[in-house]
Design an enzyme around this catalytic site. Structure first.
Site, PDB file in Angstrom:
ATOM      1  N   ASP A  39     -15.785  -3.836  -4.250  1.00  0.00           N
ATOM      2  CA  ASP A  39     -15.830  -5.228  -3.158  1.00  0.00           C
ATOM      3  C   ASP A  39     -17.415  -5.819  -2.911  1.00  0.00           C
ATOM      4  OD1 ASP A  39     -13.571  -6.108  -0.889  1.00  0.00           O
ATOM      5  OD2 ASP A  39     -15.634  -6.732  -0.612  1.00  0.00           O
ATOM      6  N   SER A  40     -17.260  -7.035  -2.634  1.00  0.00           N
ATOM      7  CA  SER A  40     -18.702  -7.533  -2.477  1.00  0.00           C
ATOM      8  C   SER A  40     -19.065  -7.572  -1.244  1.00  0.00           C
ATOM      9  CB  SER A  40     -18.753  -9.081  -3.092  1.00  0.00           C
ATOM     10  OG  SER A  40     -17.515  -9.715  -2.636  1.00  0.00           O
ATOM     11  N   CYS A  72      -2.729 -14.475  -3.540  1.00  0.00           N
ATOM     12  CA  CYS A  72      -2.285 -14.984  -2.194  1.00  0.00           C
ATOM     13  C   CYS A  72      -2.613 -16.441  -2.108  1.00  0.00           C
ATOM     14  CB  CYS A  72      -3.059 -14.093  -0.953  1.00  0.00           C
ATOM     15  SG  CYS A  72      -4.941 -14.235  -1.407  1.00  0.00           S
ATOM     16  N   ASP A  82      -6.424  -7.308  -6.023  1.00  0.00           N
ATOM     17  CA  ASP A  82      -6.135  -7.963  -4.555  1.00  0.00           C
ATOM     18  C   ASP A  82      -7.039  -9.087  -4.312  1.00  0.00           C
ATOM     19  OD1 ASP A  82      -4.609  -8.830  -2.605  1.00  0.00           O
ATOM     20  OD2 ASP A  82      -5.170  -7.228  -1.376  1.00  0.00           O
ATOM     21  N   ARG A 129       0.756  -1.019  -0.195  1.00  0.00           N
ATOM     22  CA  ARG A 129      -0.005   0.023  -0.094  1.00  0.00           C
ATOM     23  C   ARG A 129       0.618   1.120  -0.133  1.00  0.00           C
ATOM     24  NH1 ARG A 129      -3.502  -3.555   3.093  1.00  0.00           N
ATOM     25  NH2 ARG A 129      -2.330  -3.049   4.959  1.00  0.00           N
TER      26      ARG A 129
HETATM   27  N1  SAH Z   1      -6.744  -5.157  -0.824  1.00  0.00           N
HETATM   28  C1  SAH Z   1      -7.345  -5.446   0.357  1.00  0.00           C
HETATM   29  C2  SAH Z   1      -7.605  -6.783   0.927  1.00  0.00           C
HETATM   30  C3  SAH Z   1      -8.711  -7.876  -0.097  1.00  0.00           C
HETATM   31  S1  SAH Z   1      -9.034  -9.133   0.345  1.00  0.00           S
HETATM   32  C4  SAH Z   1      -6.768  -4.877   1.485  1.00  0.00           C
HETATM   33  O1  SAH Z   1      -5.635  -4.091   1.279  1.00  0.00           O
HETATM   34  O2  SAH Z   1      -7.127  -4.525   2.632  1.00  0.00           O
HETATM   35  C5  SAH Z   1     -10.113  -9.758  -0.750  1.00  0.00           C
HETATM   36  C6  SAH Z   1     -11.384  -8.568  -0.794  1.00  0.00           C
HETATM   37  O3  SAH Z   1     -12.116  -9.279  -1.902  1.00  0.00           O
HETATM   38  C7  SAH Z   1     -12.450  -9.118   0.325  1.00  0.00           C
HETATM   39  O4  SAH Z   1     -12.515  -7.937   1.023  1.00  0.00           O
HETATM   40  C8  SAH Z   1     -13.542  -9.700  -0.136  1.00  0.00           C
HETATM   41  O5  SAH Z   1     -14.749  -9.187   0.316  1.00  0.00           O
HETATM   42  C9  SAH Z   1     -13.496  -9.523  -1.584  1.00  0.00           C
HETATM   43  N2  SAH Z   1     -14.280 -10.176  -2.837  1.00  0.00           N
HETATM   44  C10 SAH Z   1     -14.030 -11.519  -2.883  1.00  0.00           C
HETATM   45  N3  SAH Z   1     -14.618 -12.019  -3.797  1.00  0.00           N
HETATM   46  C11 SAH Z   1     -15.135 -11.105  -4.566  1.00  0.00           C
HETATM   47  C12 SAH Z   1     -15.936 -10.760  -5.738  1.00  0.00           C
HETATM   48  N4  SAH Z   1     -16.011 -11.662  -6.691  1.00  0.00           N
HETATM   49  N5  SAH Z   1     -16.044  -9.366  -6.283  1.00  0.00           N
HETATM   50  C13 SAH Z   1     -15.508  -8.449  -5.604  1.00  0.00           C
HETATM   51  N6  SAH Z   1     -14.884  -8.588  -4.273  1.00  0.00           N
HETATM   52  C14 SAH Z   1     -14.800  -9.757  -3.665  1.00  0.00           C
END
Ligand code: SAH
Length: 401
Positions: A254-255, A344, A304, A213
């Protein structure tokens, strides 16, 4: 003390100080969940002190390879102290830090993140479950943090035959007689971020991306990025980074509704104009396709996603999913634009991930400069003896004009 005897030829991995013994390597012996056992080779030679786990494929997790070492409260105090001391040496400029990273810290199955004065812990193996109280005492003594919240709700607990457990593990009354809530504010990279250790994902937040970040903020500024798309934003860490880097328009996708509400709050909390940020509660893949149809483009994009491949067995399907979102993101990127893309998944190697992203760029009809290969922050260490610990990998790419 119960003894576990390995099959002939199966002692090699413990000799190399790899902490796991799989079910198929055990010739005889057993124990209760988490019970300390002595592991010996077929000829009776000592190999390790370990925790037994009767229902797991990983039947034995080593505590120590030193025959003279006793597995007792003092042992756990030493391990916790060493792990905390390692982080202290790193001069991490944040009060959200991973203090214990499982096998890498000689405590298989234990994850402990520090968020200001609260420790958020996951006990994910029968061994650490059995020693929970002793470990909790060692954590309080070593960190000075009085509060421990337990988040033993990860699905891997099931493989160990353990039920979900969540709630305060240590929760003393504060000096003024009040009770600490599960809400925490941390600082990282000079920003303020909030989380709830009871409600957040995993232990509450994704500390492993802290440095990435910070890097994103710097690159957005250097490259003059104005429009930014943060995919799988969670609570908007990369979105705050983009604004800190001078971006004018940031979209978080995000979902999770609650995560997005926090992302929006984080914009104002850090002194940025709330109008500069849009929170989209939607599926990323569909959103990327819609944006392409609408002819939108961005100066910088973050991908991510959650773990698409929990194990190598899922690698092929996951590879297609990674390629798909990376291809779509590439198409949305302005020439000269920045892509930070991550996986990840333990089942996808850094090498394979590079190939997937290269293929995605090719399909999108573009090439890019590789500015950096990214990984988890050093408070989530990988060790020489336990390469399985490596999970987060990423690439920083600038699209060729
Ligand atoms: N980049 C973030 C961490 C991401 S974790 C940080 O720096 O804190 C992965 C995220 O993807 C989660 O918040 C989860 O809610 C979201 N997610 C999972 N599947 C998804 C989808 N199909 N569409 C949108 N968001 C999704």
């Amino acid at each position: 003390m119960k003894t576990i005897t390995l099959r002939e030829g199966k002692e090699r991995s413990l000799w190399r100080r790899h902490p796991w013994v799989f079910q198929g390597s055990v010739a005889k012996g057993g124990g209760d969940p988490g019970e300390t056992v002595k592991v010996v080779a077929h000829d009776g030679q000592f190999l390790a002190w370990a925790a037994f786990s009767p229902s797991s494929q990983i039947r034995v997790r080593a505590w120590s390879f030193d025959e003279a070492e006793r597995i007792d409260a003092a042992f756990f105090a030493r391990r916790v102290k060493a792990a905390v001391a390692m982080r202290a040496r790193l001069a991490i400029d944040a009060n959200g830090v991973r203090l214990i990273h499982g096998e890498a810290d000689g405590l298989p199955g234990l994850i402990v993140d520090r968020y200001d004065d609260v420790l958020s812990a996951q006990f994910l193996s029968a061994g650490v479950e059995r020693w929970k109280d002793v470990i909790a005492d060692a954590l309080v003594a070593e960190t000075g943090c009085p509060f421990i919240y337990e988040r033993s709700d990860a699905s891997v607990r099931g493989l160990e035959g353990l039920a979900v457990v969540t709630g305060w593990l240590r929760h003393p009354e504060t000096a003024d007689g009040s009770r600490r809530t599960t809400e925490v504010t941390i600082h990282e990279n000079g920003w303020r971020l909030t989380l709830d250790v009871a409600e957040g994902h995993k232990t509450g937040y994704y500390l492993d991306q802290r440095d990435n970040r910070g890097l994103f903020a710097r690159l957005v500024r250097e490259l003059g990025g104005q429009t930014v798309l943060n995919c799988y934003s969670y609570t908007g860490g990369f979105s705050v980074a983009a604004l800190a880097g001078g971006a004018r328009e940031v979209t978080s996708v995000d979902s999770s509704g609650p995560a997005l509400a926090r992302a929006q709050a984080h914009v104002a909390l850090n002194g940025f104009d709330p109008a500069a940020h849009t929170a989209l509660d939607a599926d990323v893949n569909g959103t990327l396709r819609r944006f392409i149809q609408e002819g939108r483009t961005f100066d910088a994009i973050v991908l991510d996603p959650p773990k698409f491949a929990p194990t190598a067995a899922h690698a092929e399907r996951a590879a297609r999913a990674y390629k798909d979102i990376n291809r779509l993101a590439f198409k949305l990127l302005n020439p000269g634009g920045l892509l930070l893309t991550f996986s990840c998944s333990g089942g996808i190697s850094a090498d394979l991930f590079h190939k997937i992203v290269a293929g995605a760029g090719m399909d999108a009809g573009g090439d890019g400069y590789l500015l950096g290969r990214l990984e988890a922050t050093p408070d989530h260490p990988t060790t020489l003896t336990f390469p399985e610990g490596e999970y987060l990998k990423g690439l920083a790419i600038v699209r060729k004009p």
